[in-house]
Design a protein around this motif. Sequence first.
Motif, PDB file in Angstrom:
ATOM      1  N   GLY A  30       9.968  -3.122 -17.117  1.00 43.06           N
ATOM      2  CA  GLY A  30      10.090  -1.822 -16.470  1.00 43.06           C
ATOM      3  C   GLY A  30      10.998  -1.769 -15.266  1.00 43.06           C
ATOM      4  N   VAL A  31      11.809  -2.820 -15.024  1.00 40.78           N
ATOM      5  CA  VAL A  31      12.686  -2.821 -13.853  1.00 40.78           C
ATOM      6  C   VAL A  31      14.119  -2.526 -14.270  1.00 40.78           C
ATOM      7  CG1 VAL A  31      11.216  -4.465 -12.664  1.00 40.78           C
ATOM      8  CG2 VAL A  31      13.161  -5.305 -13.999  1.00 40.78           C
ATOM      9  N   SER A  32      14.975  -2.261 -13.282  1.00 47.66           N
ATOM     10  CA  SER A  32      16.392  -2.031 -13.560  1.00 47.66           C
ATOM     11  C   SER A  32      17.076  -3.345 -13.917  1.00 47.66           C
ATOM     12  CB  SER A  32      17.071  -1.417 -12.335  1.00 47.66           C
ATOM     13  OG  SER A  32      17.106  -2.366 -11.269  1.00 47.66           O
ATOM     14  N   ALA A  33      18.292  -3.235 -14.461  1.00 45.53           N
ATOM     15  CA  ALA A  33      19.037  -4.433 -14.849  1.00 45.53           C
ATOM     16  C   ALA A  33      19.306  -5.326 -13.642  1.00 45.53           C
ATOM     17  CB  ALA A  33      20.342  -4.039 -15.530  1.00 45.53           C
ATOM     18  N   HIS A  34      19.664  -4.712 -12.497  1.00 44.70           N
ATOM     19  CA  HIS A  34      19.967  -5.512 -11.314  1.00 44.70           C
ATOM     20  C   HIS A  34      18.710  -6.197 -10.772  1.00 44.70           C
ATOM     21  CE1 HIS A  34      22.482  -6.822  -8.030  1.00 44.70           C
ATOM     22  NE2 HIS A  34      21.636  -6.337  -7.139  1.00 44.70           N
ATOM     23  N   THR A  35      17.583  -5.494 -10.809  1.00 46.97           N
ATOM     24  CA  THR A  35      16.324  -6.108 -10.375  1.00 46.97           C
ATOM     25  C   THR A  35      15.935  -7.243 -11.321  1.00 46.97           C
ATOM     26  OG1 THR A  35      15.598  -3.999  -9.446  1.00 46.97           O
ATOM     27  CG2 THR A  35      13.906  -5.670  -9.821  1.00 46.97           C
TER      28      THR A  35
END
Length: 636
Positions: free
Chosen positions: A419-424
Motif C-alpha cells: 500500500g505504499v508509493s514506489a519511492h517509499t
Amino acid sequence: MSEKIGSVEEPVLSHSENTKHDEVYTTSAAPHKGDLGTQLAQAHEGEIHNPLKHIPRHQLLEDVARFRAEKGLPEDILPYLEKGALLAQNPAGFEHIAELDVTDKEMIRNEVLHRWRHPWAMYYTIVLNSVAAAIQGWDQTASNGANLSFPDALGIPTGGNCGADCAKNSWIVGLVNAMPGITICLFAGWISDPLNNYLGRRGTIWLAAIFSLFAPFGMALSQTWGQLAATRMLLGIGMGLKEVTVPVFSAECSPTNIRGGLVMSWQVWTAFGIFLGTCANLAVGEVGTIGWRLQFGSAFIPAVPLVLGTWFCPESPRWYLKKGKYLQAWNSLVRLRNTKLQAARDLYYIHALLVEEERIILESGLDVHSSMFTRFIELFTIPRVRRATWASGVVMIAQQMCGINIIAYYSSTIFEQSGVSAHTALWASFGFGLINFIFAWPAVFTMDTWGRRALLLFTFPNMFWSLLTAGLCYLIKDEHSRIAAVATFVYIFAAFYSPGEGPVPFMYSAEVFPLSHREIGMSWAVATNNFWGATLSLSLPRLLAIFKPAGTFGFYAGLNLVALLMIFVAVPETKMKSLEELDGVFSVPYRKYARYQFGTVLPWWTRRVFGGKKGEKCPELYHDDNDASDIGENAA
C-alpha cells in the motif's frame, strides 16, 4: 563397498561388492591391505586420520629430503620442510617437538590465541574476493528497483493497464529477472570447470569481472525486453564464474581455523552489494523515465577495482599443486602464511595427502586426469564425493526454499503491494539491504566456533515464523499498521537469514569436495542454487498475482520447515577441519549419519533443553587424530 586409504583431498574411486556392509569411505595412516577390516571399522566410527601419524621419524625426514629434491625446491627451505613435516605429523604435541624453537612454538600458539593475525597478502586476497561478492549483490538488486518501471517502459506492463496481457507480461518480467540464474545453471556454472583448469582461480575471476563490467551498460541501453534479457544473460556469465570460483579461491587460500569466517565474506559482501544496490536504486529512483536505466547501469561500479586488482593477489597454492607446480605453490603459501614454517607445514601435508590419493586412484585402475564428464558422473557414483554432492545440494536448495529471493529480487514490488508509493517502497528496500548487511557480520565470528550446521539449525525455525507472520500482516485492514507490520517482520526475517542460511551455502559447498572434484562439484552446487533461484524469479510475479503476498509468504514459510529437516539429516559439520581432513567427515554413510542424528543427537538435545541436563555432552560421531583442542590451554 568403497575403500580409501589416507585422509586426502582428492576423490576416492570405488568398486562394488555384494556384502552386508554399508558403502564407506575409509581413512588410515597408510595401512597395509590386510588392515581392511580395521579400516572399515574406523570409517564407520568417523575416523579422521593423519597419513603422517605413524611414520618413523628418520623415515619422515628422509621422505622430506627426497620430496624437496624431486620437486626442484630450493635447498635452503629444507629445514623448514623438516620442521613442518614433524609439526604436521603431531600438531597437538608441538610443545614436545625438539626441533621447534621458542619462536616456532609461539607462532603455533598464536594460531589459536591470535587467529586473525595474518599477512597482508591473505587479507588482500579476501578483500578482492569480497569486491567480487559485492558485485554479485549489486547485480541482483539493480533489477529490484528497476522492476517498478522497466516493464511499462519496454511495453510489458503488469499493473492495472495491461488488460488481457497481464498473465503473459508477468511471465516475461519473471523471465528477464531470471535470465542470469538460467544462464548460470545451464551454461556459466559448468564452463567454470575448464576455465579454472586452464586459467586458474585468478584468471577466471578476472574474466568474470570483464562481463560484470560491460553487461550493466548493455542493460542500461536496452530498447526492448529481448535486448534486456540478452544483456542479463551476459551478466549471468560473469555472475556464474564468480559464484563457482570466488568461494573456492578463498577456501583454498585460508588457514583452517578461520576458513569459515574468511570464506563467508562472500555472503557479507554480497549483502553489502545488495545494500549498495538499494542505495543506488533510491538515489536515481525519481530522476524520470531513465531512472531504471541508471539502476541497471550502476552495477558496473564495483567491477572496476576487481578488473584492476585481481592479478596482484597470489594464486591458490592448491591449484598450483594440482598442476604439479610446487615452487609456485611454495611461493604462494609464503605470501599467505605468517612464517615459512607454516608454509612448509601446509605444503608438505597437502602433498602427502595428494600422493596417497593418487596411489589409490591408480590401484583402482581409474584415470587420475579424468574428463569433465567423467568427474560429473563421479559426483553421484563415488560414495565420498556423492555425500558431499548431496550435502552441498541440500544447503543450496534450502537457500531458495527459505524465500530470501522473494525479497532480494522483488522487495520493492512486495512493499508497493502493501500500500505504499514506489519511492517509499525503495526506502523500505533500503532498510532490508541495511539489515541484511549488518546481520551478516556475526557469522564471521561464529562460523568457526558455533559451526556451519548449528547456524543453520538455529536460523531456519526463526525464518519460518517471521516469514509466516510477515505474510499474515498483509491481512491487516488498517493501511499504516499493515505497512509497518510487513516491514518489521520482513526485517526480522532478514536478520535471521543473514548470519545463517545466507553465508553457509557457498562457503560450505566450496570446502566439502575433494580437490580433483572441487570445480565440478562447486559448478553442480551453483547450478543447483541458480536453477531453483531462476524458478523462483520466473514464477514469483505470477504467484503474487494469484496467491497475493500473504499466500506466497505462507508457502515459502512452510518450505523452511522442510529445509530444516533436510539439513538435520544430511548436512555434517565441517568446522575446524582442513580441506583434506573432510574426507574423514564424509566417510560416514548417510544411513549411519541419519541414525546418529535421530538416535543420539535429538534425544541428547531433548534431555538438555527439556530435561534439565544442560551439562550433558553429546556423544561424538567422529574421532580426529589431529585434535589440538588443548593448544589454547597449553598456551595459557
